[in-house]
Design a protein around this motif. Sequence first.
Motif, mmCIF file in Angstrom:
data_model
loop_
_atom_site.group_PDB
_atom_site.id
_atom_site.type_symbol
_atom_site.label_atom_id
_atom_site.label_comp_id
_atom_site.label_asym_id
_atom_site.label_seq_id
_atom_site.Cartn_x
_atom_site.Cartn_y
_atom_site.Cartn_z
ATOM 1 N N GLU A 144 0.853 -1.200 0.000
ATOM 2 C CA GLU A 144 0.000 0.000 0.000
ATOM 3 C C GLU A 144 0.881 1.239 0.000
ATOM 4 N N PRO A 145 0.444 2.308 -0.667
ATOM 5 C CA PRO A 145 -0.769 2.473 -1.497
ATOM 6 C C PRO A 145 -0.592 1.848 -2.880
ATOM 7 N N GLY A 146 -1.705 1.570 -3.521
ATOM 8 C CA GLY A 146 -1.735 0.864 -4.787
ATOM 9 C C GLY A 146 -0.875 1.440 -5.892
ATOM 10 N N PRO A 147 -0.846 2.773 -6.079
ATOM 11 C CA PRO A 147 -0.107 3.331 -7.222
ATOM 12 C C PRO A 147 1.386 3.002 -7.230
ATOM 13 N N ILE A 148 1.980 2.702 -6.060
ATOM 14 C CA ILE A 148 3.419 2.390 -6.051
ATOM 15 C C ILE A 148 3.676 0.953 -5.617
ATOM 16 N N SER A 149 2.639 0.121 -5.567
ATOM 17 C CA SER A 149 2.823 -1.252 -5.111
ATOM 18 C C SER A 149 3.741 -2.008 -6.061
ATOM 19 N N GLY A 150 4.486 -2.952 -5.505
ATOM 20 C CA GLY A 150 5.415 -3.729 -6.306
ATOM 21 C C GLY A 150 6.704 -3.998 -5.568
ATOM 22 N N ASP A 151 7.645 -4.667 -6.251
ATOM 23 C CA ASP A 151 8.928 -5.032 -5.645
ATOM 24 C C ASP A 151 9.982 -3.965 -5.912
ATOM 25 N N TYR A 152 10.848 -3.743 -4.904
ATOM 26 C CA TYR A 152 11.929 -2.771 -4.992
ATOM 27 C C TYR A 152 13.226 -3.449 -4.559
ATOM 28 N N LEU A 153 14.310 -3.209 -5.320
ATOM 29 C CA LEU A 153 15.607 -3.809 -5.034
ATOM 30 C C LEU A 153 16.077 -3.432 -3.628
ATOM 31 N N ALA A 154 16.608 -4.414 -2.893
ATOM 32 C CA ALA A 154 17.055 -4.175 -1.519
ATOM 33 C C ALA A 154 18.252 -5.053 -1.218
ATOM 34 N N LEU A 155 19.010 -4.679 -0.192
ATOM 35 C CA LEU A 155 20.159 -5.463 0.259
ATOM 36 C C LEU A 155 20.169 -5.475 1.780
ATOM 37 N N GLU A 156 20.166 -6.682 2.364
ATOM 38 C CA GLU A 156 20.118 -6.815 3.822
ATOM 39 C C GLU A 156 21.430 -6.406 4.473
ATOM 40 N N ALA A 157 21.321 -5.918 5.689
ATOM 41 C CA ALA A 157 22.505 -5.609 6.485
ATOM 42 C C ALA A 157 23.208 -6.902 6.875
ATOM 43 N N GLY A 158 24.507 -6.828 7.048
ATOM 44 C CA GLY A 158 25.272 -8.004 7.433
ATOM 45 C C GLY A 158 25.283 -8.273 8.916
ATOM 46 N N PHE A 159 24.785 -7.336 9.713
ATOM 47 C CA PHE A 159 24.891 -7.469 11.169
ATOM 48 C C PHE A 159 23.537 -7.700 11.845
#
Length: 525
Positions: free
Chosen positions: A388-403
């Motif tokens: 939510e909200p619908g207009p920007i819904s979707g997947d976004y590139l991310a990188l997890e922290a190492g700690f």
Amino acid sequence: MVGSTLLLALSPLLFGVEADVPVTFRLLLAGDSVAERLEKARQQPQLQGGMDRGPGRIGREHRKVVEAEHASLEVELGKRGLRGITHTHTVLNSVVVHAPESRLEELRQIPGVRAVERVQRFQRALTSSVPYVTAPEVWRIDPPAGGYTGRGVRLGIIDSGIDYTHADFGGSGNPADFTLNDPTYIEPGTFPTTKVVGGIDLAGDDYDPAVLGSDVPVPDEDPLDPSEAGHGSHVAGIASGLGVLVGGATFNGLYDASVYGHSFLIGPGVAPEADLYAIKIFGRTGGTDLVVEGLDWAADPNGDGDTSDHLDVVNLSLGVAFGKQDGTTGDQAAVKRLATLGCVVVIAAGNEGNTHYIMASPGVAPEAITVANIYAPGLTFDSIHVTEPGPISGDYLALEAGFTPQLSAVGPVEAGVVGAVPLDACAALPDNAADIAGKIALCDRGGCYFSDKVRALQHAGAVGVIVVNNVAGPPIGMSGTGDTSDITIPAIMISQADGEVLKGQLAAGLVVRLGGGQAGPPPDL
């Protein structure tokens, strides 16, 4: 080429330049620079008076010739109500002035001026990993003098200065020593140090070429990196930091196979035993027009015309995208001449990703060793999902922290998102802790350690953290500082561009799921 010529002939308004607003121009003088004079003497000794007189003497004599040219030019500029802002003598015979675009042709007609160019503005850039580039492997090589740790190498960092009070550079590490240091002059006993052995501030802390009234540099002798900047200290630490042990003490070696048996707050740099020179060309914020001036200083630190004291290596983690490799710009000419003198010039290629022709200038100069940002093998990116909200819904590139706890182990976390106040999340507890409780907190990169941000937001009751990158390009890996075993919530980083999208929807009921998205390799850089 025709298109480029046509664009240059069009109104400056196409480039966002008002006709009466001062522009930074570099006047290239007709006479040789010191480096050019030395090169001609080497190539044509019979025509240049002979190298048998020695390059030091030739350089010192010609420096006086160049200074006389500049004095004559200043007279001509004064007649026109102008003055030189900066002067370079060694790698480029040039004077910088501020003048309206409408006076460009007038500048070209000044006696002694062979060309005029608009000064290119450069921005800071940085990414690195000492273990990944296998620097410790060459520390262990055992020539007669010991491993290749940078010992005896004079390394210039052309950037925002260096915090020589920091423990990573042999300083006390006491924040009070930094806070009480007046950056406009050198207090007795503070600088130079045994690690940061020299340098110069060519800019002044208030310098910002994009801000009228702050666009004229105010040089001084103290190259202390401002607290608002830190970029130069970061670069210097990667290049040649000594290392800081858990507890805050400076690590003083040995730099050998046993080095990573110690517990570090900050690991050693690539060449930890090199001598550092802080060449400050940035102010607290903004870009810089002083790259040529920094290269010029590195070619002849004491300014006497004898270039035998040039630095061995200089690093410039800066640039502007889509550099043109035609050798006509002053910054590329300066790189070439400094390299010809025997200095290794290392420059960033940029952080803009896999885009054709985007390699940054001045790194496009053929004589430069140019370094692009990379990701270590095996690094896997994840994605977050906006529901939510619908207009920007979707997947976004991310990188997890190492700690932080990995989402693959603890499972996805889905909740509403609240922006931290202040947005850098560097306070011990956010001002809006009550709003953050039970939510995913969003904060910006920068200002303090990643682990400090996540810990503060965890104390406020956050169930997860989204860190927004503060520079263009993909998210980067986040490492912790010290003991992070108390951190129990996941944290990820997203790109600056995606962060702006999410920030724009914080008031619209933004809901995000961390984990469970599409995983894959890093972007192709």
